[in-house]
Design a protein around this motif. Structure first.
Motif, PDB file in Angstrom:
ATOM      1  N   GLY A  25       0.398 -13.344  26.146  1.00 51.34           N
ATOM      2  CA  GLY A  25       0.829 -12.758  24.876  1.00 51.34           C
ATOM      3  C   GLY A  25       0.705 -13.638  23.660  1.00 51.34           C
ATOM      4  N   SER A  26       0.088 -14.819  23.788  1.00 48.46           N
ATOM      5  CA  SER A  26      -0.034 -15.715  22.633  1.00 48.46           C
ATOM      6  C   SER A  26      -1.272 -15.414  21.794  1.00 48.46           C
ATOM      7  N   ILE A  27      -2.210 -14.616  22.320  1.00 45.85           N
ATOM      8  CA  ILE A  27      -3.377 -14.181  21.542  1.00 45.85           C
ATOM      9  C   ILE A  27      -3.362 -12.665  21.483  1.00 45.85           C
ATOM     10  N   TYR A  28      -3.594 -12.126  20.292  1.00 42.02           N
ATOM     11  CA  TYR A  28      -3.593 -10.670  20.113  1.00 42.02           C
ATOM     12  C   TYR A  28      -4.620 -10.302  19.033  1.00 42.02           C
ATOM     13  N   ARG A  29      -4.910  -9.020  18.917  1.00 45.56           N
ATOM     14  CA  ARG A  29      -5.861  -8.531  17.927  1.00 45.56           C
ATOM     15  C   ARG A  29      -5.108  -7.738  16.874  1.00 45.56           C
ATOM     16  N   SER A  30      -5.459  -7.971  15.594  1.00 43.84           N
ATOM     17  CA  SER A  30      -4.762  -7.277  14.514  1.00 43.84           C
ATOM     18  C   SER A  30      -5.637  -7.233  13.272  1.00 43.84           C
ATOM     19  N   SER A  31      -5.399  -6.221  12.430  1.00 45.32           N
ATOM     20  CA  SER A  31      -6.086  -6.142  11.138  1.00 45.32           C
ATOM     21  C   SER A  31      -5.193  -6.763  10.073  1.00 45.32           C
ATOM     22  N   ARG A  32      -5.660  -7.852   9.499  1.00 44.69           N
ATOM     23  CA  ARG A  32      -4.882  -8.577   8.493  1.00 44.69           C
ATOM     24  C   ARG A  32      -5.811  -9.166   7.437  1.00 44.69           C
ATOM     25  N   LEU A  33      -5.180  -9.688   6.384  1.00 45.62           N
ATOM     26  CA  LEU A  33      -5.967 -10.367   5.350  1.00 45.62           C
ATOM     27  C   LEU A  33      -6.514 -11.686   5.880  1.00 45.62           C
ATOM     28  N   VAL A  34      -7.793 -11.947   5.588  1.00 43.22           N
ATOM     29  CA  VAL A  34      -8.400 -13.219   5.961  1.00 43.22           C
ATOM     30  C   VAL A  34      -9.120 -13.797   4.745  1.00 43.22           C
ATOM     31  N   ASN A  35      -9.426 -15.102   4.810  1.00 47.68           N
ATOM     32  CA  ASN A  35     -10.292 -15.721   3.796  1.00 47.68           C
ATOM     33  C   ASN A  35     -11.725 -15.304   4.115  1.00 47.68           C
ATOM     34  N   TRP A  36     -12.331 -14.527   3.226  1.00 52.90           N
ATOM     35  CA  TRP A  36     -13.663 -14.008   3.516  1.00 52.90           C
ATOM     36  C   TRP A  36     -14.702 -14.613   2.586  1.00 52.90           C
ATOM     37  N   SER A  37     -15.770 -15.136   3.178  1.00 54.10           N
ATOM     38  CA  SER A  37     -16.906 -15.613   2.382  1.00 54.10           C
ATOM     39  C   SER A  37     -17.977 -14.537   2.408  1.00 54.10           C
ATOM     40  N   CYS A  38     -18.235 -13.946   1.235  1.00 56.68           N
ATOM     41  CA  CYS A  38     -19.251 -12.880   1.168  1.00 56.68           C
ATOM     42  C   CYS A  38     -20.653 -13.428   1.428  1.00 56.68           C
ATOM     43  N   THR A  39     -20.887 -14.677   1.047  1.00 59.62           N
ATOM     44  CA  THR A  39     -22.208 -15.281   1.281  1.00 59.62           C
ATOM     45  C   THR A  39     -22.434 -15.510   2.771  1.00 59.62           C
ATOM     46  N   LEU A  40     -21.416 -16.046   3.461  1.00 57.65           N
ATOM     47  CA  LEU A  40     -21.540 -16.300   4.901  1.00 57.65           C
ATOM     48  C   LEU A  40     -21.321 -15.035   5.721  1.00 57.65           C
ATOM     49  N   GLU A  64     -11.509 -24.840   5.058  1.00 57.39           N
ATOM     50  CA  GLU A  64     -12.841 -24.621   4.476  1.00 57.39           C
ATOM     51  C   GLU A  64     -12.764 -23.963   3.108  1.00 57.39           C
ATOM     52  N   VAL A  65     -11.542 -23.875   2.566  1.00 53.72           N
ATOM     53  CA  VAL A  65     -11.341 -23.316   1.227  1.00 53.72           C
ATOM     54  C   VAL A  65     -10.950 -24.447   0.286  1.00 53.72           C
ATOM     55  N   ASP A  66     -11.802 -24.695  -0.716  1.00 54.62           N
ATOM     56  CA  ASP A  66     -11.482 -25.695  -1.741  1.00 54.62           C
ATOM     57  C   ASP A  66     -10.723 -25.000  -2.864  1.00 54.62           C
ATOM     58  N   LYS A  67      -9.549 -25.516  -3.157  1.00 60.65           N
ATOM     59  CA  LYS A  67      -8.738 -24.924  -4.231  1.00 60.65           C
ATOM     60  C   LYS A  67      -9.078 -25.640  -5.529  1.00 60.65           C
ATOM     61  N   VAL A  68      -9.938 -25.006  -6.326  1.00 54.98           N
ATOM     62  CA  VAL A  68     -10.451 -25.617  -7.554  1.00 54.98           C
ATOM     63  C   VAL A  68      -9.564 -25.230  -8.731  1.00 54.98           C
ATOM     64  N   GLU A  69      -8.951 -26.240  -9.346  1.00 57.30           N
ATOM     65  CA  GLU A  69      -8.083 -25.982 -10.495  1.00 57.30           C
ATOM     66  C   GLU A  69      -8.915 -25.942 -11.770  1.00 57.30           C
ATOM     67  N   ILE A  70      -8.684 -24.896 -12.571  1.00 59.26           N
ATOM     68  CA  ILE A  70      -9.363 -24.813 -13.869  1.00 59.26           C
ATOM     69  C   ILE A  70      -8.299 -24.669 -14.954  1.00 59.26           C
ATOM     70  N   PRO A  81     -10.172 -20.116  -5.368  1.00 57.67           N
ATOM     71  CA  PRO A  81     -10.509 -20.503  -3.995  1.00 57.67           C
ATOM     72  C   PRO A  81     -12.024 -20.455  -3.764  1.00 57.67           C
ATOM     73  N   ILE A  82     -12.616 -21.592  -3.466  1.00 58.80           N
ATOM     74  CA  ILE A  82     -14.066 -21.691  -3.290  1.00 58.80           C
ATOM     75  C   ILE A  82     -14.375 -22.059  -1.839  1.00 58.80           C
ATOM     76  N   CYS A  83     -15.323 -21.356  -1.250  1.00 60.28           N
ATOM     77  CA  CYS A  83     -15.765 -21.673   0.110  1.00 60.28           C
ATOM     78  C   CYS A  83     -16.517 -23.003   0.085  1.00 60.28           C
ATOM     79  N   SER A  84     -16.027 -23.977   0.840  1.00 68.77           N
ATOM     80  CA  SER A  84     -16.639 -25.312   0.816  1.00 68.77           C
ATOM     81  C   SER A  84     -18.053 -25.300   1.374  1.00 68.77           C
ATOM     82  N   ARG A  85     -18.376 -24.313   2.189  1.00 70.66           N
ATOM     83  CA  ARG A  85     -19.699 -24.258   2.815  1.00 70.66           C
ATOM     84  C   ARG A  85     -20.732 -23.575   1.919  1.00 70.66           C
ATOM     85  N   SER A  86     -20.334 -22.441   1.297  1.00 76.17           N
ATOM     86  CA  SER A  86     -21.314 -21.640   0.551  1.00 76.17           C
ATOM     87  C   SER A  86     -21.140 -21.730  -0.953  1.00 76.17           C
TER      88      SER A  86
END
Length: 1048
Positions: A259-274, A282-288, A452-457
């Motif tokens: 019961g420690s792993i389950y499937r669910s629909s939730r908000l995630v950090n999504w990279s549209c490029t990747l 993997e999320v760089d928090k860029v202050e402006i 929030p900027i994706c550090s990879r893309s």
């Protein structure tokens, strides 16, 4: 323009004959002719004298300083065979010569395996054992200085424990680095072949990544060997090896079953490029600071951020409106409510009413929620549950619809007319225009924010609701918290425990799904049926997902769950792969063969220590603790040591685009500026970033990077380690330790000249064996270094250990003891020389052993040349010096007083510009018997280290002496008469004094400025105060020196 020039031009222009010259012109020409005649006469005279002078004495050609090439190891020694030591040591230290051949021999001899010198790995060892795993580097290319720091620390620790006689194992490996590797290979594929991974297909693309891994993985292991890292390579692991893949699958299945792993629909950090979810790390928090335009992948124009757009929603069946504000105006298409605080009097009459969406037939309820801040903005907040973490929680509390308006690529989906099909940031501009048209736009204001900027893309991360697999973390976090609180798990430095508790207290369930091709495929299968009469669920329904170790097991489980014949079941494995941190989280036991109960697992788990950077305390360390406790019921390690982050000399984060990411091999071997530039061209940097990076390299390394060698790099990195969070690494400091290696080399080479016969020496020596006074002193200093090094290693104070080694070799052995030995070997008795050799051997042997964990190559090279009676086969398996009985506070105090007197004498000699070869006489005048007795006892040593031909006591000093104060009860009268030209020295000192007076004046004036304390940085103020104090002290010394010279 002169008259004659005007005339020349006129003549040239009209072709007329020469006109008559004026008297004034004639006088000028006469003077000019005289000058030319005088000049010619001078030149003729020189020409006549020159041959005669040449005959007299031919001037020798200017000799250019001969630069000797660094020595290279050229003997024909097969890899794995011991280095040929038959030739003498080269004249100068050469890292390439020293570091050649040793590693392959160490490896072949099995020195790095826990089996070395033992019948079996589990045989009892009274010294205990030490086990550690590598923080596996990503297989995305080559190592950087952060990896070098990790290896310098970990190898020093490992070698120390091995030399302490413990059963020692350091496990090497490499991480498949899901997103990072896939992004790199995709970029190269597009750059070289203009193909996407989709053009190749999943299987062929993964084959390409394996090719990349075989190329780069091997290079990383070679780099680790070049650093001298003493891994047991027979136990090397790659996180995609079959053994580890099986462990990953088993871990996932077991965690799901309980019961420690389950499937669910939730908000995630999504990279549209990747087109993938990404982890928080993997999320760089860029202050402006406010309105800013950023370049976003896939957009030709820069996109505006850092503004707050206010617009109005019309209240249904009313003339009223509610004004809301947002930094992401495009998300208003997904709004499903407007929230106000239940106690806000302004909106109480609107509770339960609706506003109307301007672009679709949707009524948005006005809901009450205490998360709304009444004082912020208008006190009304638009709610987009499917695209904002806070709104997501409000949506759940208020039972609102969750409407997704972006697809995986970031295009608008849904029935929104002209906006449908637009890219999200194009839609941003278009919505703003339409709101203005509808008279709903109110204003745009500056708004400092974090993007929030994706550090990879480098894409802007979009919160999206996705069905994913999650690890439930709350119970595991509670156990991890208790382990630290109880002291069962120790985190060093201790201040990091606050971060640990912070993460554990605010823990959220961990999304482990990644929409990638490279990685561990999630062992979950969606069930459907070939028989249409049997109801099939959607992919969102967890009931229709089977988690199993294999497809055959999944089929059996599905047949059992749905009570359907296996022949009617259709399985489709989840396309997603697991977050890389999942496989890293089980690394401490998967490397030992878990889930099988192997001998390695029984012997080496749990490990002794986990050493890594503090930046992954949560992302890696915590998850290893979670899985270790959950799956094996034991912590994976007893201690965690967290080292600082490496930054460049300016304190900047290492970044390829800044050109400050340095390959440790470039520091070890050296590289030209052109070579650094060439690496950028061969990298996967965008062309526009390459020029910026080149400029950064040119600024920091205008002459390239000099060859420093592995030993100097390792020693420098360990010497930097303090309790600080960051290290600002200056290559010049590394170069400084390369010079220290040279000093070490020359000192040992010189010392070995005293061992002329075939006698072999032992380290068994007691303080009472010391015949010479300085023998007892150097043994005491060695004992102090041994104590400091052992204490430093046990407490992870590497700066203290390196400092103790450095001080012993440089200041005690080289500067003092070796100098004091010269008179003994030149004219001492046989007994004195024999005692000196024994002591010198112990100093060299123990001194090299102390250094060995930090500098394995040079210490091995020199250790193998020592005339030891029973040496270990290699210094890396020799015993580390333990605390001895040689320490004597009295002797050290006495010699410290002698050194103080010597320093004062040498300082005076420097003031009067006396070279070392010019010996002088010192007359000691003491009003107290104690200092007099100390200096008398060490008189010959004082003479040696202060360049005096004579040190006299109890006799009157002659005239012409400089009087130097050692203490209130002790003076040195230094004879200068006949050794210096008083007038010349006075002039020199006066000039120097005048310069110092000017310096003091300028500093004083600057420091008296009214705004000095507020405008000048603190570090500059400190430097100025130090300089002022030193300058004033030097003026006093110069004044005293001048007065002394005047008396001569």
């Amino acid at each position: 323009m002169p008259e004659e020039e005007q005339q020349k031009q006129q003549q040239a222009g009209d072709g007329s004959a020469n006109p008559a010259k004026t008297p004034k012109q004639l006088e000028k020409e006469r003077l000019k002719a005289e000058k030319l005649a005088k000049l010619q006469a001078k030149l003729d005279k020189k020409a006549a004298v020159a041959p005669a002078a040449a005959e007299k004495k031919e001037k020798p050609e200017k000799r250019t300083k001969e630069v000797k090439e660094a020595a290279l190891y050229t003997a024909q020694t097969a890899p794995g065979e011991k280095k040929d030591l038959s030739d003498p040591l080269p004249d100068a230290y050469s890292p390439r010569f020293v570091e050649a051949q040793w590693y392959s021999w160490w490896e072949k001899q099995g020195f790095f395996t826990p089996e070395y010198g033992r019948d079996s790995i589990d045989s009892p060892n009274p010294n205990g054992k030490f086990v550690m795993i590598i923080p596996p580097p990503n297989v995305t290319g080559s190592l950087h200085l952060g990896h070098a720091l990790t290896n310098a620390i970990e190898d020093a620790i490992t070698r120390y424990h091995r030399m302490k006689g413990r059963t020692t194992l350091w496990v090497p490996g490499c991480d498949h680095a899901g997103i990072a590797t896939q992004v790199v290979v995709e970029k190269l594929l597009w750059r070289d072949e203009q193909l996407s991974r989709h053009d190749l297909g999943r299987d062929k693309f993964i084959e390409r990544i394996w090719d990349w891994r075989r190329e780069k993985g091997g290079r990383i292991y070679d780099q680790l060997k070049s650093l001298g890292s003493s891994y047991d390579w027979s136990r090397v692991n790659f996180t995609m090896d079959p053994k580890l893949c099986r462990a990953v699958t088993e871990a996932f299945v077991r965690l799901h079953e309980e019961g420690s792993i389950y499937r669910s629909s939730r908000l995630v950090n999504w990279s549209c490029t990747l087109r993938s979810a990404i982890s928080d790390i993997e999320v760089d928090k860029v202050e402006i600071p406010g309105r800013t335009f950023l370049s976003i992948p896939g957009y030709d124009e820069k996109v505006e951020f850092g503004v707050l757009v206010k617009f109005a929603y019309k209240v249904e069946d009313s003339d009223e409106e509610i004004i809301v504000a947002t930094t992401r105006i495009e998300t208003m298409l997904g709004d499903t409510a407007v929230a106000v605080h239940p106690k806000d009097e302004r909106y109480k009459h609107l509770h339960g009413k609706f506003v109307v969406h301007p672009f679709c037939p949707r009524r948005l309820p006005i809901v009450c929620d205490e998360f709304v801040e009444m004082e912020f903005g208008t006190g009304a907040v638009k709610i987009t549950p499917a695209h904002d973490p806070n709104d997501y929680e409000v949506g759940k509390r208020c039972n609102l619809p969750f409407i997704t308006i972006f697809n995986d690529d970031g295009f608008i989906i849904g029935d929104y007319g002209e906006f449908t099909g637009m890219k999200r940031f194009q839609c941003r501009k278009q919505i703003l225009e339409r709101l203005k048209t509808l008279n709903l736009y109110r204003e745009t204001i500056n708004n400092p924010m974090v993007v929030p900027i994706c550090s990879r893309s480098k894409d802007v991360v979009e919160p999206l609701i996705k069905p994913q697999w999650y690890v439930s973390c709350s119970d595991m976090a509670a156990s991890a918290t208790e382990a630290v609180r109880s002291g069962e798990l120790k985190i060093i430095p201790e201040h990091h425990t606050k971060t640990w508790y912070h993460w554990m207290d605010g823990i959220r369930d961990w999304c482990v799904s990644r929409q990638l091709w490279w990685g561990h495929r999630i062992p979950a299968y969606h069930v459907s049926f070939s028989d249409p009469s049997i109801q099939t669920g959607t992919s969102d329904d967890e009931q229709y997902w089977i988690v199993a170790r294999s497809e055959a097991e999944a089929l059996s489980k599905a047949a059992d769950r749905f009570k359907v014949d296996a022949s009617k079941i259709v399985l489709k494995q989840d396309e997603d792969v697991l977050d890389t941190w999942f496989s890293s989280g089980i690394f401490p036991f998967s490397v030992f063969g878990w889930p099988d109960n192997t001998k390695d697992l029984q012997t080496f788990y749990p490990t002794s220590l986990l050493e890594t950077g503090h930046d992954i305390l949560f992302f890696w360390v915590a998850r290893m603790v979670f899985f270790g406790q959950k799956l094996l019921g034991k912590l994976p390690f007893k201690e965690v040591y967290l080292h600082p982050m490496v930054r460049d000399a300016h304190g900047r984060k290492m970044s390829k685009s800044l050109g400050n990411v340095i390959d440790p091999m470039d520091v070890i071997l050296g590289i030209t500026l052109e070579g650094l530039h060439a690496q950028l061209v061969g990298s996967n940097l965008d062309p526009c970033e390459i020029e910026k990076a080149k400029a950064g390299q040119k600024q920091d390394y205008p002459q390239g990077i000099p060859e420093c060698g592995s030993d100097a790099l390792r020693f420098a990195l360990c010497a930097y380690i303090t309790q600080a969070r960051d290290i600002n690494l200056d290559i010049n400091r590394v170069l400084g330790y390369r010079f220290f290696c040279n000093k070490l080399w020359n000192a040992t080479k010189f010392a070995l000249l005293y061992f002329t016969g075939n006698e072999k020496f032992s380290t068994a020596l007691s303080a009472s064996d010391a015949v010479n006074q300085m023998d007892a002193w150097i043994l005491s200093r060695l004992a102090a270094a041994i104590e400091a090094c052992n204490m430093g290693f046990e407490s992870y104070d590497f700066a203290a250990a390196t400092s103790a080694c450095y001080a012993f070799w440089l200041y005690d052995l080289c500067d003092v003891y070796l100098e004091c030995l010269k008179p003994i070997f030149q004219g001492g008795s046989e007994q004195q020389q024999t005692a000196a050799r024994r002591t010198l051997y112990v100093c060299l042997d123990f001194g090299l052993r102390l250094l060995s964990p930090f500098m394995p190559f040079i210490t091995e090279e020199l250790y193998q040349r020592l005339p030891g009676a029973n040496p270990a086969p290699s210094i890396c398996v020799a015993s580390y010096p333990s605390n001895t009985t040689w320490r004597s506070a009295k002797i050290e105090s006495d010699v410290e007083f002698v050194q103080k007197a010597a320093r004062i004498i040498r300082s005076a000699r420097s003031d009067y510009n006396l070279p070392n070869k010019t010996k002088t006489e010192a007359y000691i005048v003491c009003t107290d018997a104690t200092p007099n007795e100390i200096l008398k006892r060490y008189a010959s040593d004082l003479a040696t280290i202060s360049y005096c031909s004579k040190v006299a006591f109890d006799s009157p000093a002659p005239a012409g002496c400089a009087i130097l104060t050692v203490t209130g009860q002790c003076e040195v009268h230094l004879l200068l008469k006949g050794l210096v030209e008083a007038d010349k020295e006075i002039a020199k000192l006066q000039k120097k004094g005048d310069q110092l007076v000017q310096t003091v004046g300028k500093l004083t004036q600057a420091m008296q400025a009214s705004d000095y304390a507020t405008k000048v940085p603190a570090e500059v103020q400190t430097a100025n105060e130090t300089k002022l104090t030193e300058s004033r002290a030097e003026i006093e010394r110069i004044t005293a020196a001048i007065e002394t010279l005047k008396l001569m």
